[in-house]
Scaffold this active site. Structure first.
Site, PDB file in Angstrom:
ATOM      1  N   ASP A 102       0.111  38.368 -11.293  1.00  0.00           N
ATOM      2  CA  ASP A 102      -0.751  37.179 -11.333  1.00  0.00           C
ATOM      3  C   ASP A 102      -0.528  36.246 -10.136  1.00  0.00           C
ATOM      4  OD1 ASP A 102      -2.070  37.805 -13.670  1.00  0.00           O
ATOM      5  OD2 ASP A 102      -0.688  36.688 -14.957  1.00  0.00           O
ATOM      6  N   LYS A 139      -3.431  29.002 -15.504  1.00  0.00           N
ATOM      7  CA  LYS A 139      -4.724  29.713 -15.500  1.00  0.00           C
ATOM      8  C   LYS A 139      -5.115  30.103 -16.926  1.00  0.00           C
ATOM      9  CE  LYS A 139      -3.345  34.212 -16.308  1.00  0.00           C
ATOM     10  NZ  LYS A 139      -3.513  34.927 -17.515  1.00  0.00           N
TER      11      LYS A 139
HETATM   12  O1  C5P Z   1       3.491  42.306 -12.469  1.00  0.00           O
HETATM   13  P1  C5P Z   1       4.207  41.637 -13.600  1.00  0.00           P
HETATM   14  O2  C5P Z   1       5.684  41.531 -13.382  1.00  0.00           O
HETATM   15  O3  C5P Z   1       3.600  40.333 -13.972  1.00  0.00           O
HETATM   16  O4  C5P Z   1       3.990  42.582 -14.858  1.00  0.00           O
HETATM   17  C1  C5P Z   1       4.786  42.498 -16.015  1.00  0.00           C
HETATM   18  C2  C5P Z   1       4.616  43.784 -16.827  1.00  0.00           C
HETATM   19  O5  C5P Z   1       3.288  43.848 -17.371  1.00  0.00           O
HETATM   20  C3  C5P Z   1       4.757  45.059 -16.032  1.00  0.00           C
HETATM   21  O6  C5P Z   1       6.085  45.494 -16.010  1.00  0.00           O
HETATM   22  C4  C5P Z   1       3.898  46.029 -16.815  1.00  0.00           C
HETATM   23  O7  C5P Z   1       4.580  46.494 -17.949  1.00  0.00           O
HETATM   24  C5  C5P Z   1       2.788  45.166 -17.313  1.00  0.00           C
HETATM   25  N1  C5P Z   1       1.558  45.182 -16.462  1.00  0.00           N
HETATM   26  C6  C5P Z   1       0.732  46.306 -16.473  1.00  0.00           C
HETATM   27  N2  C5P Z   1      -0.399  46.281 -15.697  1.00  0.00           N
HETATM   28  C7  C5P Z   1      -0.730  45.207 -14.970  1.00  0.00           C
HETATM   29  C8  C5P Z   1       0.086  44.062 -14.966  1.00  0.00           C
HETATM   30  C9  C5P Z   1       1.232  44.082 -15.735  1.00  0.00           C
HETATM   31  O8  C5P Z   1       1.009  47.291 -17.150  1.00  0.00           O
HETATM   32  N3  C5P Z   1      -1.854  45.214 -14.253  1.00  0.00           N
END
Ligand code: C5P
Length: 290
Positions: free
Chosen positions: A137, A10
């Site tokens: 995502d 993406k």
């Molecule tokens: O959800 P995911 O594991 O992809 O997110 C990785 C990191 O990115 C999270 O631990 C957080 O620190 C940050 N994040 C965030 N807000 C979001 C998505 C991700 O702070 N909406």
């Protein structure tokens, strides 16, 4: 049986951060677009209990640490189906840690295979809810196409497809840590925000120029100096005739948007000797995901 599923990358046409939430995540507003740069994920059930991951990149985690294995584990846990052993193989083409949701897309591909084979009655909404437990995502990667994603990324609105165009995606050889980048965001210091509503109107009107001038990613404003190549590549894209250029996700991949293929091919050929992770990409519509 062996099940093979594409996992598309993406791009973020926009990425806005609206605020920090009590749970430590951030509220986002992003316009996402799937492109035809893809990993190929193969899922083979086996009699043992383990979920194993193999890939053509030796440094990717082989077990629970891989988002594809996490996705499978969450699927069995949330559906209460008896866990089945799985071998998941990933032929990796999407650059890793690039801001292109490669890992999330691999996880989403596993979820699509498991739903199709084990719970074909499951609604897309239910599958997206499982996806959001795997990563922010993943719900988008289950759906694909042109989408407005809000909240952590799980609140999605389908948007009209972009007019025909070409992307050249270029990943400089540096890695950005997503949590680190989020930690650098101080809401009051973000100087600019994308005009997301205007970009959506341009999409509705099929106005590629209107879309191009509104590409923006707030993370560019907080990028540490060691990622200067991001801005160098953006500048190169504009010199090479891109309508606009932007970083995608938490970077460091940068994409140029082109109306005409010859200019896009020329940009690819000029940038690739210096940046081997440079790709010519087309749009992928939602229909391909079903
Ligand atoms: O959800 P995911 O594991 O992809 O997110 C990785 C990191 O990115 C999270 O631990 C957080 O620190 C940050 N994040 C965030 N807000 C979001 C998505 C991700 O702070 N909406």
């Amino acid at each position: 049986m062996v099940y093979t599923e594409p996992a598309f990358a993406k791009l973020n046409l926009t990425l806005d951060i609206l605020g920090r939430r009590p749970d430590g995540y951030h509220d986002m507003r992003m316009v996402m677009q799937s492109i035809d740069l893809q990993d190929t994920v193969t899922v083979t059930p086996h009699p043992g209990p383990e979920i194993q991951v193999s890939s053509d990149l030796p440094y990717l985690p082989r077990g629970d640490g891989n988002i594809a294995a996490k996705a499978a584990a969450r699927f069995f846990e949330q559906t209460n189906l008896p866990p089945s052993g799985l071998s998941i193989d990933i032929r990796k083409r999407i650059p890793v840690c690039a801001g292109m949701a490669g890992g999330s897309s691999d996880g989403a591909a596993v979820l699509r295979v498991l739903r199709r084979t084990l719970r074909p009655d499951m609604s897309s909404k239910e599958l997206e809810e499982i996806g959001s437990l795997v990563g922010s995502d993943v719900p988008y990667c289950l759906r694909g196409g042109s989408v407005l994603a809000e909240g952590r990324g799980e609140r999605m609105t389908d948007l009209p497809p972009l007019p025909p165009c070409w992307f050249v995606v270029c990943k400089p050889p540096c890695a950005v840590s997503t949590p680190e980048l989020f930690s650098l965001v101080r809401m009051k210091r973000l100087r600019f925000h994308p005009r997301t509503a205007e970009l959506i109107s341009a999409l509705e009107q099929g106005d590629l120029e209107g879309i191009a001038v509104r590409l923006y990613n707030v993370f560019e404003d907080v990028l540490p100096r060691r990622y200067a190549q991001v801005f160098e590549i953006k500048g190169r894209f504009l010199e090479l005739g891109a309508m606009a250029a932007s970083m995608t996700g938490s970077g460091p991949a940068v994409f140029g948007l082109f109306r005409d293929k010859p200019l896009a091919v020329q940009a690819l050929e000029i940038l690739r000797p210096q940046f081997p992770s440079t790709f010519l990409c087309e749009l992928v519509g939602r229909a391909v995901y079903n």
